[in-house]
Enzyme design. Structure first.
Site: not given
Length: 365
Positions: A120, A259
């Site tokens: 990410e 997440d």
């Protein structure tokens, strides 16, 4: 195994799983309506493609953290996951990816199966960092190649509007890497161009991307109009239930992620998220300025949240198991059928987790 309401790709079956060598050999039973009995549910194990941490440990802390994170998430029904990195200096990412590559190659112990890495960043827009540290920079193929030599990188989040990123998306997608649009200030047109170049999903849909406006549809508009896949955080804090419903109607294979941070499975307090210190309080994780910084969500709670806002249990399960498996091209995970890995979760009638099995092994909760 005892009798359960088993969710299969073709519907509910009242019966038992028969196992062989960690896989489903057969399903012994008959089609059923689970509302006609009071047996527990047996669903495919959850697959979480966006995990930063858990149990007080953060992926960016290196090798000592990985087993703790895998053991933490399996307690909540996650049977496989992608270890997700934070934007960081090249030297730090190199060390973490080398350690992750070694960890993935080892035999699985008593936690979730780590399938690979979700990178990410750092190829994101510095103007849309969200909770990412400020080490964003242009993606170069040589750098990505060096990272991929260290660990199996399955997913990369990228901002398509950054000059030079469209050719990178095209090249990496041709190699089988999943490129996700995220942490971006891109326009609708730039989002569509990225999809045409080979991008295949959107990172934590709605969050850290240009929003939908009726005259400037933004990246959210590109996702709602064109995406087949996108990930979303269903903690009911990152995204309003109404916006979740919009995405469900628009994106056929919308799948859910946590997440999650080091704060997942832990009491309120301060935790690490990459180079940041974040605070868990009131069910969320935030930076000192109040910015949401990942979540404390676990996948069993994600399932309950989806059912709470009106999804049938079978569809909620599909968005936590089958669709993320489909996104990665994993036909032997995310579903219970002959030949698939015996990854499963057992839930009572109130959808509380009472059992987890990873590759045929029953794990202690």
């Amino acid at each position: 195994m005892s009798e359960h309401n088993i969710l299969t790709p073709t519907g509910w079956v009242r019966g038992r799983l028969l196992l062989r060598d960690g896989r489903v050999a057969a399903i012994d039973g008959q089609p059923c309506d689970p509302q006609s009995n009071d047996l527990p549910y047996l669903l495919p194990g959850f697959i979480d493609l966006h995990v930063h941490g858990g149990g007080g440990s953060d992926i960016m802390e290196g090798a000592a953290a990985f087993a703790t994170i895998a053991r933490t998430h399996v307690r909540f029904g996650t049977t496989s996951l992608l270890a997700t990195t934070m934007t960081a200096p090249k030297e730090e990412l190199t060390q973490v990816l080398a350690a992750l590559g070694e960890y993935v190659r080892q035999p699985r112990s008593d936690g979730a199966r780590v399938l690979g890495v979700h990178l990410e960043g750092p190829y994101i827009n510095p103007g849309k960092l969200g909770a990412q540290p400020n080490f964003a920079h242009l993606g170069l193929l040589e750098e990505v190649d060096a990272y991929m030599a260290l660990a199996p990188i399955k997913v990369i989040t990228i901002a398509p509007e950054v000059a030079g990123h469209l050719p990178l998306i095209r090249t990496l997608s041709e190699r089988g890497v999943r490129l996700q649009i995220g942490h971006t200030l891109g326009s609708y047109e730039e989002g569509v161009a990225a999809l045409e170049a080979g991008a295949t999903s959107f990172t934590h849909l709605y969050n850290a991307m240009s929003p939908l406006h009726h005259r400037e549809p933004g990246i959210v508009g590109a996702a709602l109009a064109h995406a087949r896949f996108a990930e979303l955080i269903p903690d009911l804090l990152h995204v309003h239930p109404g916006a979740i419903r919009v995405a469900l109607r628009s994106i056929p294979c919308l799948y859910c992620v946590t997440d999650s941070t080091a704060a997942a499975g832990m009491p309120d307090g301060e935790y690490k998220l990459g180079s940041h210190t974040v605070t868990k309080c009131l069910g969320g994780v935030r930076l000192p300025d109040g910015t949401l910084a990942g979540s404390t969500l676990t996948m069993d709670q994600a399932l309950r949240n989806l059912v709470k806002i009106g999804l049938p249990l079978a569809e909620a399960s599909q968005r936590l198991s089958q669709f993320p498996a489909d996104y990665l091209g994993l036909q032997a995970r995310g579903r219970l059928q002959p030949g698939s890995w015996a990854d499963a979760v057992t839930l009572d009638r109130n959808l509380n987790l009472i059992g987890v099995m990873v590759e045929g092994e029953h794990l202690e909760l």
